[in-house]
Write a protein that holds these residues in place. Structure first.
Motif, PDB file in Angstrom:
ATOM      1  N   ARG A 136       0.828  -1.217   0.000  1.00 60.41           N
ATOM      2  CA  ARG A 136       0.000   0.000   0.000  1.00 60.41           C
ATOM      3  C   ARG A 136       0.854   1.255   0.000  1.00 60.41           C
ATOM      4  NH1 ARG A 136      -5.766  -0.476   2.931  1.00 60.41           N
ATOM      5  NH2 ARG A 136      -6.117  -2.715   2.745  1.00 60.41           N
ATOM      6  N   TYR A 137       1.997   1.199   0.641  1.00 60.54           N
ATOM      7  CA  TYR A 137       2.889   2.359   0.673  1.00 60.54           C
ATOM      8  C   TYR A 137       3.628   2.539  -0.645  1.00 60.54           C
ATOM      9  CZ  TYR A 137       2.617   3.699   5.624  1.00 60.54           C
ATOM     10  OH  TYR A 137       2.200   4.170   6.832  1.00 60.54           O
ATOM     11  N   LEU A 138       3.979   1.440  -1.305  1.00 67.31           N
ATOM     12  CA  LEU A 138       4.912   1.517  -2.432  1.00 67.31           C
ATOM     13  C   LEU A 138       4.260   1.446  -3.802  1.00 67.31           C
ATOM     14  CD1 LEU A 138       7.717  -0.820  -1.015  1.00 67.31           C
ATOM     15  CD2 LEU A 138       7.727   1.688  -1.099  1.00 67.31           C
ATOM     16  N   LEU A 139       3.104   0.791  -3.927  1.00 67.81           N
ATOM     17  CA  LEU A 139       2.518   0.564  -5.246  1.00 67.81           C
ATOM     18  C   LEU A 139       1.510   1.657  -5.604  1.00 67.81           C
ATOM     19  CD1 LEU A 139       1.881  -3.303  -5.216  1.00 67.81           C
ATOM     20  CD2 LEU A 139       3.851  -2.035  -6.127  1.00 67.81           C
ATOM     21  N   PRO A 140       1.754   2.430  -6.647  1.00 69.79           N
ATOM     22  CA  PRO A 140       0.763   3.432  -7.057  1.00 69.79           C
ATOM     23  C   PRO A 140      -0.571   2.790  -7.470  1.00 69.79           C
ATOM     24  CG  PRO A 140       2.897   3.851  -8.087  1.00 69.79           C
ATOM     25  CD  PRO A 140       2.976   2.497  -7.463  1.00 69.79           C
ATOM     26  N   ALA A 141      -0.486   1.600  -8.059  1.00 67.36           N
ATOM     27  CA  ALA A 141      -1.697   0.904  -8.517  1.00 67.36           C
ATOM     28  C   ALA A 141      -2.049  -0.232  -7.547  1.00 67.36           C
ATOM     29  CB  ALA A 141      -1.491   0.377  -9.923  1.00 67.36           C
ATOM     30  N   TYR A 142      -2.058   0.086  -6.268  1.00 71.18           N
ATOM     31  CA  TYR A 142      -2.347  -0.952  -5.270  1.00 71.18           C
ATOM     32  C   TYR A 142      -3.726  -1.570  -5.473  1.00 71.18           C
ATOM     33  CZ  TYR A 142      -3.681  -3.041  -0.825  1.00 71.18           C
ATOM     34  OH  TYR A 142      -4.137  -3.896   0.133  1.00 71.18           O
ATOM     35  N   GLU A 143      -4.685  -0.780  -5.929  1.00 74.18           N
ATOM     36  CA  GLU A 143      -6.044  -1.291  -6.089  1.00 74.18           C
ATOM     37  C   GLU A 143      -6.104  -2.475  -7.052  1.00 74.18           C
ATOM     38  OE1 GLU A 143      -8.578  -0.475  -4.302  1.00 74.18           O
ATOM     39  OE2 GLU A 143      -7.344   0.970  -3.207  1.00 74.18           O
ATOM     40  N   ASP A 144      -5.120  -2.570  -7.947  1.00 74.92           N
ATOM     41  CA  ASP A 144      -5.109  -3.689  -8.891  1.00 74.92           C
ATOM     42  C   ASP A 144      -4.841  -5.028  -8.207  1.00 74.92           C
ATOM     43  OD1 ASP A 144      -5.558  -1.818 -10.840  1.00 74.92           O
ATOM     44  OD2 ASP A 144      -3.466  -1.723 -11.521  1.00 74.92           O
ATOM     45  N   VAL A 203      -6.536  -9.569  -4.173  1.00 72.13           N
ATOM     46  CA  VAL A 203      -5.683 -10.743  -3.943  1.00 72.13           C
ATOM     47  C   VAL A 203      -5.014 -10.646  -2.571  1.00 72.13           C
ATOM     48  CG1 VAL A 203      -3.649 -12.002  -4.741  1.00 72.13           C
ATOM     49  CG2 VAL A 203      -5.300 -11.086  -6.391  1.00 72.13           C
ATOM     50  N   LEU A 204      -4.467  -9.481  -2.263  1.00 68.45           N
ATOM     51  CA  LEU A 204      -3.783  -9.323  -0.982  1.00 68.45           C
ATOM     52  C   LEU A 204      -4.752  -9.422   0.197  1.00 68.45           C
ATOM     53  CD1 LEU A 204      -1.160  -6.540  -1.759  1.00 68.45           C
ATOM     54  CD2 LEU A 204      -0.763  -8.962  -1.311  1.00 68.45           C
ATOM     55  N   LEU A 205      -5.995  -9.021  -0.007  1.00 62.86           N
ATOM     56  CA  LEU A 205      -6.984  -9.156   1.066  1.00 62.86           C
ATOM     57  C   LEU A 205      -7.157 -10.614   1.456  1.00 62.86           C
ATOM     58  CD1 LEU A 205      -9.169  -7.972   2.904  1.00 62.86           C
ATOM     59  CD2 LEU A 205     -10.783  -8.185   0.989  1.00 62.86           C
ATOM     60  N   VAL A 206      -7.238 -11.485   0.467  1.00 61.18           N
ATOM     61  CA  VAL A 206      -7.366 -12.921   0.746  1.00 61.18           C
ATOM     62  C   VAL A 206      -6.082 -13.454   1.373  1.00 61.18           C
ATOM     63  CG1 VAL A 206      -7.724 -15.192  -0.294  1.00 61.18           C
ATOM     64  CG2 VAL A 206      -9.033 -13.219  -1.113  1.00 61.18           C
ATOM     65  N   VAL A 207      -4.933 -13.034   0.844  1.00 60.18           N
ATOM     66  CA  VAL A 207      -3.646 -13.498   1.365  1.00 60.18           C
ATOM     67  C   VAL A 207      -3.482 -13.131   2.837  1.00 60.18           C
ATOM     68  CG1 VAL A 207      -1.148 -13.172   1.178  1.00 60.18           C
ATOM     69  CG2 VAL A 207      -2.522 -13.487  -0.883  1.00 60.18           C
ATOM     70  N   VAL A 208      -3.990 -11.955   3.220  1.00 61.49           N
ATOM     71  CA  VAL A 208      -3.883 -11.524   4.613  1.00 61.49           C
ATOM     72  C   VAL A 208      -4.961 -12.174   5.471  1.00 61.49           C
ATOM     73  CG1 VAL A 208      -4.092  -9.549   6.168  1.00 61.49           C
ATOM     74  CG2 VAL A 208      -2.776  -9.335   4.061  1.00 61.49           C
ATOM     75  N   ALA A 209      -6.196 -12.180   4.983  1.00 61.16           N
ATOM     76  CA  ALA A 209      -7.323 -12.581   5.818  1.00 61.16           C
ATOM     77  C   ALA A 209      -7.276 -14.052   6.218  1.00 61.16           C
ATOM     78  CB  ALA A 209      -8.637 -12.275   5.095  1.00 61.16           C
ATOM     79  N   VAL A 210      -6.966 -14.930   5.278  1.00 58.17           N
ATOM     80  CA  VAL A 210      -7.054 -16.368   5.568  1.00 58.17           C
ATOM     81  C   VAL A 210      -6.055 -16.802   6.645  1.00 58.17           C
ATOM     82  CG1 VAL A 210      -6.821 -18.680   4.609  1.00 58.17           C
ATOM     83  CG2 VAL A 210      -8.062 -16.912   3.333  1.00 58.17           C
ATOM     84  N   PRO A 211      -4.741 -16.564   6.472  1.00 61.98           N
ATOM     85  CA  PRO A 211      -3.817 -17.019   7.519  1.00 61.98           C
ATOM     86  C   PRO A 211      -3.945 -16.248   8.820  1.00 61.98           C
ATOM     87  CG  PRO A 211      -2.629 -15.763   5.861  1.00 61.98           C
ATOM     88  CD  PRO A 211      -4.014 -15.967   5.328  1.00 61.98           C
TER      89      PRO A 211
END
Length: 284
Positions: A215-223, A227-235
């Motif tokens: 979120r800090y580094l990627l200008p196009a984080y929304e793209d 995917v990252l929401l699932v990667v964070v939420a599940v574990p």
């Protein structure tokens, strides 16, 4: 006739708990037992789950889903009491984080004191940033400018304050992610917790850190947000729920067949202290 010399009196033994009593039984040097620390940490984690779910998913997500900035500002005004309650819940989460950090340090310091202290400090950083975010949320909930602002100005103010809340939240999650990785390492070193639990916590910690940095580094984080929401939420959900259950059910219990280290023999008796029956700590 020779004078008789009186034998010197032995110094009185220092006051302490009765023989056989655990060091946490009371007194000036009382400490917290590993089992009690695990129960405190597990109970704190359970409270954090309930408060965070109510504040974030029931209140904030509902407000943010109102639509454009003007609609979000109206939703905050219409639900001011709920938004303030969410801020109070986040503040309680910050306090519980401090308690959990202390309890986990009591539990895991015998495994590796330095790593345990570092993990506790990182969780305290998360607590401080969470408390700051709760304060920003309170400001967002209240009327700005004494009620003299226009709807457009109010929408801009609310949007900016919610962005500040997000930035503080994300910075805290980076510290929290590293905390989880260290926690996984400590549980692995203890050889008392399930290996799978440590592995899932390590993955969750890495996911938190990765998502924050993205979120800090990627200008196009929304793209990549979905995917990252699932990667964070599940574990994170699986790992932290499993950790809560383990702390409440098994954490800090003495392993069957293990015994506490024998007391050091008093000076002058010539009896050396016997080695511990196992090279591993008796807890977590």
């Amino acid at each position: 006739m020779t004078a008789r010399t009186a034998a010197p009196r032995a110094a009185p033994a220092p006051a302490g708990p009765p023989a056989g009593a655990a060091p946490w039984a009371g007194g000036a040097g009382a400490t917290t037992s590993p089992r009690r620390a695990a129960l405190v940490a597990g109970s704190g984690y359970a409270g954090i789950f309930v408060l965070a779910v109510l504040a974030n998913f029931v209140v904030l997500e509902d407000v943010r889903g109102a639509g454009d900035p003007a609609a979000v500002a109206r939703a905050v005004a219409d639900r001011e009491v709920l938004v303030r309650a969410a801020a109070a819940a986040f503040l309680l989460v910050a306090v519980l984080d401090v308690v959990v950090a202390w309890a986990l340090d009591v539990l895991l310091a015998p495994v590796h004191r330095d790593l345990s202290r570092l993990a506790a400090w990182l969780r305290l950083v998360h607590a401080v940033l969470m408390g700051a975010g709760a304060s920003v949320l309170v400001v967002a909930a209240g009327p700005a400018g004494g009620g003299t602002t226009t709807p457009a100005q109010r929408a801009q103010q609310v949007g900016l304050l919610l962005e500040v809340f997000d930035v503080l939240w994300l910075a805290g999650l980076l510290a929290f992610g590293v905390h989880l990785v260290l926690l996984a390492v400590l549980l692995g070193l203890s050889r008392r917790a399930p290996v799978l639990l440590g592995a899932v916590l390590a993955v969750a910690g890495g996911a938190y850190a990765t998502d924050t940095l993205a979120r800090y580094l990627l200008p196009a984080y929304e793209d990549v947000a979905a995917v990252l929401l699932v990667v964070v939420a599940v574990p994170s959900v699986l790992g932290e729920l499993a950790l809560t259950v383990w702390l409440l059910v098994r954490g800090g219990r003495r392993v069957a067949g293990s015994a506490p280290a024998p007391a050091r023999a008093p000076r002058g008796t010539g009896g050396p202290a016997r080695p511990r029956p196992s090279g591993r700590p008796d807890h977590p």
